[in-house]
Design an enzyme around this catalytic site. Structure first.
Site, PDB file in Angstrom:
ATOM      1  N   GLY A   1     -25.040   8.754  34.844  1.00 22.24           N
ATOM      2  CA  GLY A   1     -26.120   9.689  35.323  1.00 22.24           C
ATOM      3  C   GLY A   1     -27.214   9.220  36.540  1.00 22.24           C
ATOM      4  O   GLY A   1     -27.437   9.573  37.726  1.00 22.24           O
TER       5      GLY A   1
ATOM      6  N   GLY B   1     -26.184   9.011  30.666  1.00 22.59           N
ATOM      7  CA  GLY B   1     -27.204   9.284  31.630  1.00 22.59           C
ATOM      8  C   GLY B   1     -27.529   7.910  32.251  1.00 22.59           C
ATOM      9  O   GLY B   1     -27.726   7.835  33.285  1.00 22.59           O
TER      10      GLY B   1
ATOM     11  N   GLU C   1     -35.875  20.761  35.020  1.00 23.95           N
ATOM     12  CA  GLU C   1     -36.537  21.788  33.889  1.00 23.95           C
ATOM     13  C   GLU C   1     -36.321  20.938  32.493  1.00 23.95           C
ATOM     14  O   GLU C   1     -35.118  20.188  32.044  1.00 23.95           O
ATOM     15  CB  GLU C   1     -35.142  22.807  33.617  1.00 23.95           C
ATOM     16  CG  GLU C   1     -35.601  23.949  32.872  1.00 23.95           C
ATOM     17  CD  GLU C   1     -35.482  23.959  31.291  1.00 23.95           C
ATOM     18  OE1 GLU C   1     -36.218  23.482  30.470  1.00 23.95           O
ATOM     19  OE2 GLU C   1     -34.096  24.285  31.031  1.00 23.95           O
TER      20      GLU C   1
END
Length: 482
Positions: free
Chosen positions: A207, A203, A245
């Site tokens: 990411g 990430g 989310e």
């Protein structure tokens, strides 16, 4: 085995050119069973460029053809169900019998259900003299977590494709295999080159580059609140659409007159699902103070049924956590809670000789001042908290910075529904009502922004456009305007 040729860019499986190896560990044996190679900066640029080049053609593809393509993906995934189940169970630790149904069967069914919903949606409507059409947002970066890898990928990629968006997917480096198998399914389904691309990496490295890339129009992320906040700052600085989310600290509020044995059993099962590695699981059990002795008795009878062991063993109910780091984090939170005055309910059984296990743990005497009452644990840990009256119980349920899910247990009366309406969470169950994949899923507060699942999940990837029509148009084009 090092997987060199595993990126999917512009319709071609290609070798990653990054330097970092990404080992994939079996959460039970603790052995590395696969190694992927990270994408490089150049790989990211190529994937985004491919998605941008495919964007106009895919968005202009008739909806019926996009629906048919998504159904072909579902069929191709069905052929890989056995391999998906094996990989996800090994990566994540969910018992295989549950992984087959929850981690694989449900997401494959969701590809088809999204296709059904897309066929039923209203894509164009009239408001007075305006024609309102819903158009794809563009190129979407989908960044997904390790706990429900195929499920989380499906909840982003399937609706994005149906909306007419093109996608660059970066799955979790901890559980990447389902993304690799999906890439094969996408090829098998014959989607046009560049419509779906997959790259691998961490990430903070790949990411973050993907989120900040100027060729990305929207970021859809599922993961921790900390990471989501960082992504929101980057995407927000560039005025990009985002759907986040994030974490949860969901409460099951048990009202007087509820079926107490059922409420306790169901809440414990929710908390222990996937070894507690579920963002929407019920991790707080809120009971009236005079219920506490009976609740603890029920817990003692139930907790021993959560047998730890090999996820491949049909008798196993509680698998390992995903990694040694996750196990250490969860154990530290338990230890800190006990040091702060929490009390363990039930015995602590011996854990297997290997595997990243934490036993099913229930803590009582939890107060709102304790860290474990407010922060997500992401392990098999249930906190019992007491309230004095219903107003106090509602305040306790709403007393965290999260608002992903909740549950209310009570008599079948309007008062129970009235309490459920006051829970500040994106989805609230009453008396164990089953999960509805067609209903919107998402949270309040630090649980995120936006909604997944059902029509709401498709709408996240659409932008409304209002076309104002003068009277001659509305009269002469009436047969072409819905």
């Amino acid at each position: 085995m090092l997987k060199q040729t595993h990126l999917l860019i512009d319709g071609v499986m290609t070798a990653a050119s990054g330097e970092q190896e990404l080992p994939v560990t079996d959460s039970f044996t603790e052995d590395v069973f696969a190694r992927y190679r990270s994408a490089s900066d150049d790989d990211v640029h190529r994937a985004v460029a491919a998605a941008r080049a495919a964007r106009i053609g895919w968005s202009a593809t008739p909806l019926a053809e996009r629906i048919a393509a998504v159904r072909r993906v579902a069929a191709a995934l069905s052929e890989k169900a056995e391999a998906l189940t094996t990989a996800i169970s090994r990566e994540v630790g969910m018992p295989r019998k549950l992984a087959a149904r929850i981690q694989v069967g449900a997401p494959i069914a969701a590809w088809n259900s999204y296709a059904d919903l897309a066929a039923e949606m209203v894509w164009e409507s009239r408001i007075g003299h305006s024609l309102v059409q819903h158009v794809p947002v563009g190129v979407v970066a989908c960044i997904t977590p390790w706990n429900y890898p195929l499920h989380q990928i499906t909840g982003k990629v399937a609706p994005a494709l149906l909306a007419g968006c093109t996608v660059v997917l970066k799955p979790s480096e901890i559980a990447p295999t389902s993304a690799a198998l999906l890439a094969e399914a996408i090829q098998q389904a014959g989607l046009p080159p560049g419509v779906f691309n997959v790259i691998y990496g961490t990430g903070p490295d790949i990411g973050e580059m993907l989120v900040s890339h100027p060729g990305i129009d929207m970021v859809s992320f599922t993961g921790s609140t900390r990471a989501g906040s960082h992504i929101a700052a980057i995407a927000g600085s560039q005025i990009k659409r985002m759907a986040l989310e994030l974490g949860g600290k969901s409460a099951a509020l048990v009202l007087p007159g509820a079926e107490l044995p059922t409420a306790v059993k169901a809440t414990l099962a929710s908390c222990m699902l996937n070894s507690g590695q579920t963002c929407s699981s019920m991790t707080r059990l809120l009971v009236q103070r005079d219920m506490l002795p009976e609740v603890e008795r029920l817990v003692r009878d139930l907790i021993d049924t959560y047998r730890m062991g090999d996820p491949a063993d049909a008798a196993t109910r509680l698998g390992p956590l995903v990694s040694a780091d996750q196990r250490e984090k969860v154990q530290a939170m338990i230890d800190n809670a006990v040091a702060a005055g929490a009390r363990s309910v039930g015995d602590n059984p011996p854990v297997p000789d290997h595997g990243f296990f934490i036993p099913a743990t229930v803590l009582s005497d939890i107060t709102p001042a304790m860290t474990i009452a407010m922060e997500e644990v992401f392990g098999p840990v249930l906190c019992i908290m007491c309230y004095d009256d219903i107003e106090d119980g509602i305040a306790l349920a709403n007393g965290t910075e999260y608002g992903l899910a909740g549950a209310v247990w009570g008599p079948v009366k309007p008062d129970t529904l009235a309490v459920a309406r006051r829970i500040r969470a994106g989805q609230v169950d009453i008396n164990g009502a089953p999960f509805n994949p067609a209903a919107p899923f998402g949270g309040f507060g630090k649980s995120g922004i936006g909604r997944e699942n059902g029509c709401h999940g498709i709408q996240e990837f659409l932008e409304p456009v209002a076309i104002q029509l003068p009277t001659p148009f509305t009269e002469s084009l009436s047969e072409y305007i819905s």
